[in-house]
Scaffold this motif. Structure first.
Motif, PDB file in Angstrom:
ATOM      1  N   PHE A   1       0.839  -1.197   0.000  1.00 47.64           N
ATOM      2  CA  PHE A   1       0.000   0.000   0.000  1.00 47.64           C
ATOM      3  C   PHE A   1       0.872   1.244   0.000  1.00 47.64           C
ATOM      4  O   PHE A   1       2.053   1.206   0.352  1.00 47.64           O
ATOM      5  CB  PHE A   1      -0.946   0.023   1.211  1.00 47.64           C
ATOM      6  CG  PHE A   1      -0.271  -0.121   2.542  1.00 47.64           C
ATOM      7  CD1 PHE A   1       0.430   0.938   3.112  1.00 47.64           C
ATOM      8  CD2 PHE A   1      -0.339  -1.320   3.249  1.00 47.64           C
ATOM      9  CE1 PHE A   1       1.055   0.799   4.346  1.00 47.64           C
ATOM     10  CE2 PHE A   1       0.284  -1.459   4.480  1.00 47.64           C
ATOM     11  CZ  PHE A   1       0.983  -0.398   5.025  1.00 47.64           C
ATOM     12  N   PHE A   2       0.286   2.351  -0.417  1.00 47.71           N
ATOM     13  CA  PHE A   2       0.928   3.659  -0.274  1.00 47.71           C
ATOM     14  C   PHE A   2      -0.053   4.597   0.409  1.00 47.71           C
ATOM     15  O   PHE A   2      -1.269   4.400   0.345  1.00 47.71           O
ATOM     16  CB  PHE A   2       1.396   4.222  -1.623  1.00 47.71           C
ATOM     17  CG  PHE A   2       0.308   4.454  -2.636  1.00 47.71           C
ATOM     18  CD1 PHE A   2      -0.338   5.687  -2.727  1.00 47.71           C
ATOM     19  CD2 PHE A   2      -0.058   3.455  -3.536  1.00 47.71           C
ATOM     20  CE1 PHE A   2      -1.327   5.904  -3.681  1.00 47.71           C
ATOM     21  CE2 PHE A   2      -1.054   3.659  -4.481  1.00 47.71           C
ATOM     22  CZ  PHE A   2      -1.687   4.895  -4.554  1.00 47.71           C
ATOM     23  N   SER A   3       0.464   5.581   1.096  1.00 52.20           N
ATOM     24  CA  SER A   3      -0.387   6.478   1.879  1.00 52.20           C
ATOM     25  C   SER A   3      -0.054   7.925   1.549  1.00 52.20           C
ATOM     26  O   SER A   3       1.078   8.257   1.202  1.00 52.20           O
ATOM     27  CB  SER A   3      -0.225   6.208   3.377  1.00 52.20           C
ATOM     28  OG  SER A   3       1.141   6.195   3.749  1.00 52.20           O
ATOM     29  N   VAL A   4      -1.061   8.778   1.668  1.00 50.49           N
ATOM     30  CA  VAL A   4      -0.935  10.171   1.238  1.00 50.49           C
ATOM     31  C   VAL A   4      -1.436  11.106   2.331  1.00 50.49           C
ATOM     32  O   VAL A   4      -2.548  10.952   2.849  1.00 50.49           O
ATOM     33  CB  VAL A   4      -1.739  10.415  -0.056  1.00 50.49           C
ATOM     34  CG1 VAL A   4      -1.652  11.889  -0.473  1.00 50.49           C
ATOM     35  CG2 VAL A   4      -1.253   9.509  -1.181  1.00 50.49           C
ATOM     36  N   HIS A   5      -0.600  12.084   2.671  1.00 49.72           N
ATOM     37  CA  HIS A   5      -0.983  13.181   3.560  1.00 49.72           C
ATOM     38  C   HIS A   5      -0.924  14.481   2.782  1.00 49.72           C
ATOM     39  O   HIS A   5       0.098  14.808   2.175  1.00 49.72           O
ATOM     40  CB  HIS A   5      -0.045  13.267   4.768  1.00 49.72           C
ATOM     41  CG  HIS A   5      -0.197  14.540   5.550  1.00 49.72           C
ATOM     42  ND1 HIS A   5      -1.330  14.830   6.283  1.00 49.72           N
ATOM     43  CD2 HIS A   5       0.635  15.616   5.693  1.00 49.72           C
ATOM     44  CE1 HIS A   5      -1.187  16.022   6.858  1.00 49.72           C
ATOM     45  NE2 HIS A   5      -0.007  16.515   6.506  1.00 49.72           N
ATOM     46  N   LEU A   6      -2.025  15.225   2.768  1.00 47.59           N
ATOM     47  CA  LEU A   6      -2.091  16.519   2.098  1.00 47.59           C
ATOM     48  C   LEU A   6      -2.296  17.613   3.133  1.00 47.59           C
ATOM     49  O   LEU A   6      -3.193  17.523   3.971  1.00 47.59           O
ATOM     50  CB  LEU A   6      -3.239  16.540   1.078  1.00 47.59           C
ATOM     51  CG  LEU A   6      -3.172  15.486  -0.036  1.00 47.59           C
ATOM     52  CD1 LEU A   6      -4.364  15.635  -0.964  1.00 47.59           C
ATOM     53  CD2 LEU A   6      -1.867  15.586  -0.815  1.00 47.59           C
ATOM     54  N   THR A   7      -1.459  18.633   3.066  1.00 43.80           N
ATOM     55  CA  THR A   7      -1.583  19.736   4.004  1.00 43.80           C
ATOM     56  C   THR A   7      -2.729  20.657   3.597  1.00 43.80           C
ATOM     57  O   THR A   7      -3.230  20.612   2.473  1.00 43.80           O
ATOM     58  CB  THR A   7      -0.285  20.550   4.064  1.00 43.80           C
ATOM     59  OG1 THR A   7       0.039  21.003   2.745  1.00 43.80           O
ATOM     60  CG2 THR A   7       0.857  19.731   4.607  1.00 43.80           C
TER      61      THR A   7
ATOM     62  N   LEU B   1     -16.649  16.188   5.917  1.00 42.93           N
ATOM     63  CA  LEU B   1     -15.972  17.168   5.075  1.00 42.93           C
ATOM     64  C   LEU B   1     -15.761  18.440   5.892  1.00 42.93           C
ATOM     65  O   LEU B   1     -16.720  18.986   6.443  1.00 42.93           O
ATOM     66  CB  LEU B   1     -16.817  17.461   3.833  1.00 42.93           C
ATOM     67  CG  LEU B   1     -16.301  18.521   2.858  1.00 42.93           C
ATOM     68  CD1 LEU B   1     -14.996  18.054   2.209  1.00 42.93           C
ATOM     69  CD2 LEU B   1     -17.344  18.793   1.776  1.00 42.93           C
ATOM     70  N   SER B   2     -14.536  18.918   5.989  1.00 40.74           N
ATOM     71  CA  SER B   2     -14.236  20.106   6.778  1.00 40.74           C
ATOM     72  C   SER B   2     -14.792  21.357   6.118  1.00 40.74           C
ATOM     73  O   SER B   2     -14.674  21.539   4.898  1.00 40.74           O
ATOM     74  CB  SER B   2     -12.729  20.258   6.966  1.00 40.74           C
ATOM     75  OG  SER B   2     -12.422  21.508   7.558  1.00 40.74           O
TER      76      SER B   2
ATOM     77  N   LYS C   1      -7.782  16.319   2.446  1.00 42.39           N
ATOM     78  CA  LYS C   1      -7.106  17.154   3.439  1.00 42.39           C
ATOM     79  C   LYS C   1      -7.610  16.849   4.846  1.00 42.39           C
ATOM     80  O   LYS C   1      -6.940  17.148   5.828  1.00 42.39           O
ATOM     81  CB  LYS C   1      -7.303  18.632   3.102  1.00 42.39           C
ATOM     82  CG  LYS C   1      -6.535  19.064   1.864  1.00 42.39           C
ATOM     83  CD  LYS C   1      -6.841  20.499   1.481  1.00 42.39           C
ATOM     84  CE  LYS C   1      -6.120  20.881   0.192  1.00 42.39           C
ATOM     85  NZ  LYS C   1      -6.449  22.266  -0.241  1.00 42.39           N
ATOM     86  N   SER C   2      -8.785  16.251   4.952  1.00 44.46           N
ATOM     87  CA  SER C   2      -9.324  15.856   6.249  1.00 44.46           C
ATOM     88  C   SER C   2      -9.047  14.401   6.586  1.00 44.46           C
ATOM     89  O   SER C   2      -9.196  14.003   7.746  1.00 44.46           O
ATOM     90  CB  SER C   2     -10.845  16.076   6.280  1.00 44.46           C
ATOM     91  OG  SER C   2     -11.162  17.446   6.292  1.00 44.46           O
TER      92      SER C   2
ATOM     93  N   PRO D   1      -8.548   9.925  10.319  1.00 47.43           N
ATOM     94  CA  PRO D   1      -8.648  11.379  10.540  1.00 47.43           C
ATOM     95  C   PRO D   1      -7.279  12.041  10.465  1.00 47.43           C
ATOM     96  O   PRO D   1      -6.329  11.622  11.133  1.00 47.43           O
ATOM     97  CB  PRO D   1      -9.254  11.491  11.937  1.00 47.43           C
ATOM     98  CG  PRO D   1      -9.969  10.191  12.142  1.00 47.43           C
ATOM     99  CD  PRO D   1      -9.141   9.165  11.441  1.00 47.43           C
ATOM    100  N   SER D   2      -7.157  13.071   9.665  1.00 49.92           N
ATOM    101  CA  SER D   2      -5.875  13.742   9.442  1.00 49.92           C
ATOM    102  C   SER D   2      -5.498  14.639  10.609  1.00 49.92           C
ATOM    103  O   SER D   2      -6.360  15.227  11.274  1.00 49.92           O
ATOM    104  CB  SER D   2      -5.929  14.575   8.166  1.00 49.92           C
ATOM    105  OG  SER D   2      -4.778  15.387   8.040  1.00 49.92           O
ATOM    106  N   ILE D   3      -4.194  14.769  10.811  1.00 51.08           N
ATOM    107  CA  ILE D   3      -3.681  15.675  11.820  1.00 51.08           C
ATOM    108  C   ILE D   3      -4.106  17.113  11.530  1.00 51.08           C
ATOM    109  O   ILE D   3      -4.146  17.962  12.437  1.00 51.08           O
ATOM    110  CB  ILE D   3      -2.130  15.573  11.882  1.00 51.08           C
ATOM    111  CG1 ILE D   3      -1.567  16.318  13.090  1.00 51.08           C
ATOM    112  CG2 ILE D   3      -1.507  16.088  10.602  1.00 51.08           C
ATOM    113  CD1 ILE D   3      -1.920  15.714  14.411  1.00 51.08           C
ATOM    114  N   ASN D   4      -4.456  17.416  10.272  1.00 44.65           N
ATOM    115  CA  ASN D   4      -4.927  18.762   9.930  1.00 44.65           C
ATOM    116  C   ASN D   4      -6.086  19.215  10.817  1.00 44.65           C
ATOM    117  O   ASN D   4      -6.196  20.394  11.152  1.00 44.65           O
ATOM    118  CB  ASN D   4      -5.411  18.808   8.478  1.00 44.65           C
ATOM    119  CG  ASN D   4      -4.293  18.649   7.468  1.00 44.65           C
ATOM    120  OD1 ASN D   4      -3.134  18.865   7.782  1.00 44.65           O
ATOM    121  ND2 ASN D   4      -4.638  18.267   6.257  1.00 44.65           N
TER     122      ASN D   4
END
Length: 469
Positions: free
Chosen positions: A286-292, A404-405, A445-446, A463-466
């Motif tokens: 797997f690959f994982s993605v974090h978007l700021t 959705l934020s 992003k969320s 849940p994202s750290i954002n």
């Protein structure tokens, strides 16, 4: 299908089509615009009384690009015209590799709240364990910024050839080919110096990514060693592009790395990540993605691993229903507590900025937001709602709810001085969007997102750290 825009207005994003970006607008000097719908200013869009004015041109251009990118989506999602995936990508042994990365512990969710999301007790009671220090994984930093009037999507470095020449490429889960310019006379961006690599081979077979005459990248199919932060694939096929349409030169990104399933690849060859799996170069499939959010730097993609520091809660898995794009079932949406039925396919696309649905579904969603309606200053498909409101919206994907934020939903004022704001869910022509929803970065992003080839293929959202910042 939406009407075509003139070529002088064409804005083909590297994220959307792995093609360049044209933004013909100069933004108001008091704001620095983030190309994915938010703005790089210090005031929080949830509580601030200062809301920037929405700029429609980049969005209209992305819509144009989406029409081209997803022109074959209906066929692909119904199983037509797909290449056969290598058997190794459905090997049951991949399940054990992925499962080995998990423990039965639950991440700390203290202080985290996201509008419309499922409660902690409803989430899967499972999170990633810390990866072994010697694990085969690699993380690439992604950049997202504006350079003058050019809109630059999420991109990062990729190594080409025996000497690992570093070139910047867009990372796109809605695309499945790798291409880079090689000996391209008309290209002004950095190119791959194939002559410096003793392992480079050119097959002589044609490679052509032609987007209905609006944009093209042509050359031949080649192969060489491709690397990312220590992970290498020997004999990776890619398009060695020698001729491009002029709009490619507006973008400082050299090429594109497709991360969709190779069943939709123009080259007919496995993707870079699929080869990492099959050559047993990654510990987990797997690959994982974090978007700021609202930052040019800080985003990242991790191949074969998971960055626990970017999530503040457990993963919820959603099964992939079509191994073409990363496609899950879109059950519907919950808007201000009211359910809106969907029953369509949802593509999780890192190359798209917003959330695109059919016009009919958009009408139903906004009908449940008090004061919402068609945007006064823009074409059909754009909706506005009172800027001083914070509607709660969540999507039901494969039986799980994901919020959705408001920070990513509220895109800006519906004209200077307006008290209404444009919403980040955009309606497109019903015929074009038949049976499909495109879920882009406004959602991711969320949610820290994991794209997993095991267990029949699945996408995980944590849940994202954002949202805890």
């Amino acid at each position: 299908m939406l009407s075509r825009l003139p070529l002088s207005f064409l804005f083909l994003t590297a994220g959307v089509l792995c093609s360049p970006v044209y933004d013909m607008v100069l933004y108001p000097p008091m704001y620095v615009r983030d190309p994915f719908g938010t703005f790089n200013h210090t005031q929080d869009l949830v509580t601030s009384t200062v809301v920037p004015v929405f700029d429609v041109q980049p969005v209209m251009a992305e819509i144009e690009a989406l029409q081209i990118k997803y022109q074959n989506a209906l066929n692909f999602l119904t199983g037509k015209n797909l290449m056969v995936l290598p058997d190794a990508l459905s090997d049951p042994g991949l399940d054990a590799l992925s499962d080995a990365a998990f423990t039965d512990t639950t991440s700390d969710l203290s202080g985290f709240v996201l509008f419309g999301s499922t409660t902690i007790s409803q989430q899967a009671n499972m999170s990633f364990s810390a990866m072994n220090a010697a694990a085969q994984s690699a993380t690439d930093p992604l950049t997202d910024k504006i350079q003058r009037t050019i809109n630059v999507p999420f991109h990062g470095p990729l190594g080409f050839g025996k000497k690992s020449q570093q070139l910047s490429v867009a990372f796109d889960t809605g695309f499945a080919d790798l291409w880079i310019p090689v000996g391209c006379d008309d290209c002004v961006n950095p190119q791959y110096n194939a002559a410096a690599s003793s392992t480079y081979r050119n097959t002589g077979n044609a490679f052509n990514v032609n987007h209905e005459g609006f944009s093209y990248a042509e050359g031949t199919l080649a192969y060489d060693t491709i690397s990312m932060s220590g992970l290498k694939v020997n004999g990776q096929y890619f398009g060695a592009v020698t001729d491009v349409s002029s709009n490619f030169n507006a973008n400082p990104i050299s090429g594109c790395l497709g991360l969709g399933f190779s069943s939709i690849a123009t080259s007919g060859k496995p993707t870079f990540f699929e080869n990492l799996i099959m050559q047993e170069k990654v510990e987990a499939p797997f690959f994982s993605v974090h978007l700021t959010r609202g930052k040019a730097s800080g985003s990242k993609i991790t191949l074969g691993g998971y960055d626990m520091s970017k999530a503040v809660g457990p993963l919820t898995w959603v099964s992939v229903i079509s191994k073409s794009y990363w496609t899950v079932h879109f059950d519907g949406a919950v808007v201000e507590g009211k359910y809106v039925s969907g029953d369509v396919d949802a593509v999780i696309d890192t190359g798209s900025s917003f959330i695109y649905v059919s016009q009919a579904l958009a009408n139903s969603i906004y009908a449940n937001i008090l004061g919402a309606g068609p945007a006064a200053n823009y074409s059909s498909g754009f909706f506005s709602f009172p800027c001083d409101s914070n509607p709660t919206i969540s999507f039901s994907l494969g039986g799980h709810d994901f919020g959705l934020s408001i920070q990513d939903f509220k895109l800006g004022q519906d004209g200077y001085g307006s008290t209404n704001c444009i919403g980040g869910i955009i309606g497109l022509d019903d015929a074009f969007m038949e049976g499909i929803v495109i879920i882009g970065n406004a959602f991711m992003k969320s949610w820290y997102s994991v794209f997993d080839y095991s267990h029949g293929a699945r996408v995980g959202f944590a849940p994202s750290i954002n949202n805890a910042q």
